[in-house]
Motif scaffolding. Structure first.
Motif, short mmCIF file in Angstrom:
data_model
loop_
_atom_site.label_atom_id
_atom_site.label_comp_id
_atom_site.label_asym_id
_atom_site.label_seq_id
_atom_site.Cartn_x
_atom_site.Cartn_y
_atom_site.Cartn_z
N GLY A 189 6.55 1.66 -9.12
CA GLY A 189 5.40 1.92 -10.23
C GLY A 189 4.51 0.87 -10.08
O GLY A 189 3.23 0.85 -10.60
N GLY A 190 4.44 0.17 -8.97
CA GLY A 190 3.29 -0.65 -8.44
C GLY A 190 2.29 0.08 -7.89
O GLY A 190 2.19 1.35 -7.61
N GLY A 191 0.95 -0.65 -7.86
CA GLY A 191 0.09 -0.05 -7.38
C GLY A 191 -1.41 -0.56 -7.51
O GLY A 191 -1.29 -1.96 -7.71
N LEU A 192 -2.62 -0.21 -7.21
CA LEU A 192 -3.73 -0.70 -7.36
C LEU A 192 -4.34 -0.57 -8.87
O LEU A 192 -4.60 0.80 -9.10
N VAL A 193 -4.82 -1.46 -9.53
CA VAL A 193 -5.47 -1.20 -10.76
C VAL A 193 -6.41 -2.26 -10.96
O VAL A 193 -6.62 -3.36 -10.50
N GLN A 194 -7.51 -1.73 -11.59
CA GLN A 194 -8.55 -2.76 -12.15
C GLN A 194 -8.15 -3.86 -13.19
O GLN A 194 -7.36 -3.31 -13.99
N ALA A 195 -8.97 -4.89 -13.19
CA ALA A 195 -8.50 -5.86 -14.29
C ALA A 195 -8.80 -5.15 -15.65
O ALA A 195 -9.77 -4.39 -15.78
N GLY A 196 -7.72 -5.25 -16.43
CA GLY A 196 -8.06 -4.97 -18.04
C GLY A 196 -7.03 -3.69 -18.03
O GLY A 196 -6.80 -3.28 -18.96
N GLY A 197 -6.72 -3.24 -16.83
CA GLY A 197 -5.72 -1.83 -16.64
C GLY A 197 -4.12 -2.23 -17.02
O GLY A 197 -4.01 -3.32 -17.39
N TYR A 198 -3.54 -1.22 -16.82
CA TYR A 198 -2.00 -1.39 -17.28
C TYR A 198 -1.35 -0.42 -16.09
O TYR A 198 -1.81 0.36 -15.46
N LEU A 199 0.13 -0.77 -15.91
CA LEU A 199 0.93 -0.27 -15.15
C LEU A 199 2.39 -0.60 -15.93
O LEU A 199 2.43 -1.59 -16.57
N ARG A 200 3.14 0.55 -15.40
CA ARG A 200 4.65 0.34 -16.01
C ARG A 200 5.49 0.42 -14.75
O ARG A 200 5.60 1.38 -13.87
N LEU A 201 6.19 -0.82 -14.54
CA LEU A 201 7.35 -0.72 -13.59
C LEU A 201 8.44 -0.29 -14.08
O LEU A 201 8.85 -0.50 -15.21
N SER A 202 9.50 0.32 -13.11
CA SER A 202 10.85 0.95 -13.38
C SER A 202 11.63 0.13 -12.34
O SER A 202 11.30 0.05 -11.17
N CYS A 203 12.90 0.17 -12.81
CA CYS A 203 13.91 -0.55 -11.75
C CYS A 203 15.31 0.31 -12.23
O CYS A 203 15.54 0.11 -13.21
N ALA A 204 15.50 1.19 -11.29
CA ALA A 204 16.78 1.88 -11.34
C ALA A 204 17.91 1.23 -10.59
O ALA A 204 17.88 0.71 -9.59
N ALA A 205 18.92 1.08 -11.54
CA ALA A 205 20.33 0.33 -10.98
C ALA A 205 21.52 1.27 -10.96
O ALA A 205 21.57 2.34 -11.32
N SER A 206 22.17 1.00 -9.81
CA SER A 206 23.57 1.73 -9.67
C SER A 206 24.38 0.72 -8.84
O SER A 206 23.99 -0.48 -8.57
N GLY A 207 25.55 0.96 -9.16
CA GLY A 207 26.71 0.20 -8.36
C GLY A 207 27.47 -0.76 -9.42
O GLY A 207 28.34 -1.14 -8.83
N ARG A 208 27.08 -1.23 -10.51
CA ARG A 208 27.99 -1.90 -11.55
C ARG A 208 27.44 -1.63 -12.84
O ARG A 208 26.42 -1.19 -12.98
N SER A 209 28.19 -1.59 -13.87
CA SER A 209 27.89 -1.58 -15.27
C SER A 209 26.77 -2.20 -15.56
O SER A 209 26.81 -3.41 -16.14
#
Length: 123
Positions: free
Chosen positions: A7-27
């Motif tokens: 979800g990272g990237g280049l954005v102008q000041a005042g903008g928005y981004l949404r990061l995601s993190c998918a997990a596997s291997g443990r409860s």
């Protein structure tokens, strides 16, 4: 455990981004999750954390009111919604899974880390 941030990237000041993190291997639903970031030439710093249940969250003062951490235990995913981005938010953002169930700001309490996703905020 594998943590895959996106979800990272280049954005102008005042903008928005949404990061995601998918997990596997443990409860996933048993452990707190956190986001940290590292800017060029600086040490890694805490950004936000969320308890296993999702009902307790913690934020660094620098992002409070602008960033929101959340999780979906059914999807084994944690999110970081970043609004009103500033150039000083530019960094590589890392998700991490804690050893504990409650949220924690201490990186020593996290035993698994993702590979990081770059966020660049232009002025």
């Amino acid at each position: 455990v594998q943590l895959q941030a996106s979800g990272g990237g280049l954005v102008q000041a005042g903008g928005y981004l949404r990061l995601s993190c998918a997990a596997s291997g443990r409860s996933f639903g048993r452990y707190a999750m956190g986001w940290f970031r590292q800017a060029p030439g600086k040490e890694r710093e805490f950004v936000a954390a969320i308890a296993w249940s999702g009902d307790i969250t913690y934020y660094a003062d620098s992002v409070k009111g602008r960033f929101t951490i959340s999780r979906d235990n059914a999807k084994n995913t944690v999110y970081l919604q970043m609004n009103s981005l500033k150039p000083e938010d530019t960094a590589v953002y890392y998700c991490a899974q804690a050893k504990v169930t409650w949220g924690t700001r201490s990186p020593e309490q996290y035993d698994y880390w993702g590979q990081g996703t770059l966020v660049t905020v232009s002025s």
